[in-house]
Scaffold this active site. Structure first.
Site, PDB file in Angstrom:
ATOM      1  N   SER A   1      -8.589  -0.135  -0.125  1.00 49.18           N
ATOM      2  CA  SER A   1      -8.012   0.687   0.937  1.00 49.18           C
ATOM      3  C   SER A   1      -9.025   0.998   2.105  1.00 49.18           C
ATOM      4  O   SER A   1      -9.519   0.070   2.662  1.00 49.18           O
ATOM      5  CB  SER A   1      -7.328   1.862   0.576  1.00 49.18           C
ATOM      6  OG  SER A   1      -6.363   2.613   1.318  1.00 49.18           O
TER       7      SER A   1
ATOM      8  N   ASP B   1       3.760  -3.404  -0.231  1.00 49.54           N
ATOM      9  CA  ASP B   1       2.793  -2.198  -0.171  1.00 49.54           C
ATOM     10  C   ASP B   1       3.037  -1.344   1.084  1.00 49.54           C
ATOM     11  O   ASP B   1       3.122  -1.769   2.143  1.00 49.54           O
ATOM     12  CB  ASP B   1       1.239  -2.705  -0.136  1.00 49.54           C
ATOM     13  CG  ASP B   1       0.216  -1.489   0.161  1.00 49.54           C
ATOM     14  OD1 ASP B   1       0.673  -0.530   0.170  1.00 49.54           O
ATOM     15  OD2 ASP B   1      -0.994  -2.248  -0.005  1.00 49.54           O
TER      16      ASP B   1
ATOM     17  N   HIS C   1      -0.250   0.209  -3.912  1.00 48.65           N
ATOM     18  CA  HIS C   1      -1.156   0.179  -3.159  1.00 48.65           C
ATOM     19  C   HIS C   1      -2.471  -0.057  -3.974  1.00 48.65           C
ATOM     20  O   HIS C   1      -3.457  -0.069  -3.389  1.00 48.65           O
ATOM     21  CB  HIS C   1      -1.130   1.277  -2.111  1.00 48.65           C
ATOM     22  CG  HIS C   1      -2.551   1.314  -1.118  1.00 48.65           C
ATOM     23  ND1 HIS C   1      -2.491   0.212   0.046  1.00 48.65           N
ATOM     24  CD2 HIS C   1      -3.416   2.041  -0.897  1.00 48.65           C
ATOM     25  CE1 HIS C   1      -3.556   0.525   0.562  1.00 48.65           C
ATOM     26  NE2 HIS C   1      -4.169   1.536   0.289  1.00 48.65           N
TER      27      HIS C   1
END
Length: 264
Positions: A93, A215, A243
């Protein structure tokens, strides 16, 4: 204070270095399903970003960490302390952008980048589809500011996805709730308002973008954008909701990474 204490650095295995960097509201424990596998062939370096996990909270500084570059500087320092060899950076991320910024600052310290669910910009802008309107992000941050624990309980299951593995959503909720709320609020604002699209074309290291097919945080359009914009980029889409494929789909994540690493 030593760099290793500051970032709670843990080292496993022997071989070429591979550093794992966690995302927002998490810590190095989130890599537990991938790290032991790679420790069989690599020197695996695990760390907690300052303000998260078992990092030294006294090292947190609002000014230093007002941009992702503060975390990137820390990553360069950790690698310099642990190894002389260029490392493979695996970032989840927001940590994918932290890894990129560290790579641009200290290119000799990096062999390749593996970006898990990355996003250079979360806000839609003209032809660029980041997944959120600015008003969405402002509303999200407002809710987070006023009721962090409530936000964590509502958002963690959405971020995790993996509806068939409810224990993972609970784990992420608990991880969010363990994070110091003031630091988490600060990091969330830095994360969700960041825009690092301009740096992407400068990244020369071979890069794997590992993305889930569904996602909510980093939609497929973002993966396609990264593949077009990073010079030496491979996009691999995992059939998965959520995610965090390193937790909800670890075998598919490992296979994609091994395939990529074999070509380096």
């Amino acid at each position: 204070m030593s760099v290793r204490t500051r970032n709670n650095v843990q080292v496993q295995g022997k071989g070429p270095p591979m550093v794992f960097v966690h995302g927002f509201g998490c810590d190095q424990h989130m890599w537990r399903l991938l790290a032991p596998h790679f420790a069989e062939s690599y020197q695996v370096i695990l760390l907690d970003l300052v303000g998260n996990g078992q990092s030294d909270l006294s090292a947190w500084n609002a000014e230093k960490y007002s941009t992702l570059q503060g975390y990137a500087d820390d990553l360069c320092e950790v690698l310099a302390d642990v190894t002389d060899a260029p490392a493979i950076c695996v970032g989840h991320s927001v940590a994918a952008m932290i890894g990129m910024l560290a790579n641009l600052k200290c290119p000799d310290q990096f062999l390749a980048q593996v970006m898990v669910g990355p996003s250079p910009c979360y806000i839609n802008d003209g032809d660029y589809v980041g997944g959120f309107e600015r008003a969405d992000i402002e509303s999200l941050l407002e809710t987070l500011e006023s009721n962090y624990l409530g936000w964590s309980s509502n958002m963690a299951p959405v971020i995790m996805g993996a509806p068939d593995q409810p224990a993972l959503a609970t784990e992420l909720t608990n991880s969010f709730c363990r994070t110091n709320p003031e630091i988490a609020k600060h990091f969330a604002r830095v994360t969700f308002l960041s825009d690092h699209r301009a740096e992407l074309p400068k990244l020369q290291a071979p890069t794997l973008v590992l993305q889930c097919s569904d996602d909510i945080i980093a939609p497929r359009s973002v993966g396609d954008y990264l593949q077009r914009t990073i010079p030496n980029c491979t996009l691999h889409v995992i059939e998965n909701v959520g995610h965090c494929p390193h937790l909800s789909s670890p075998s598919a994540s490992t296979m994609a990474m091994e395939q990529f690493l074999a070509g380096l």
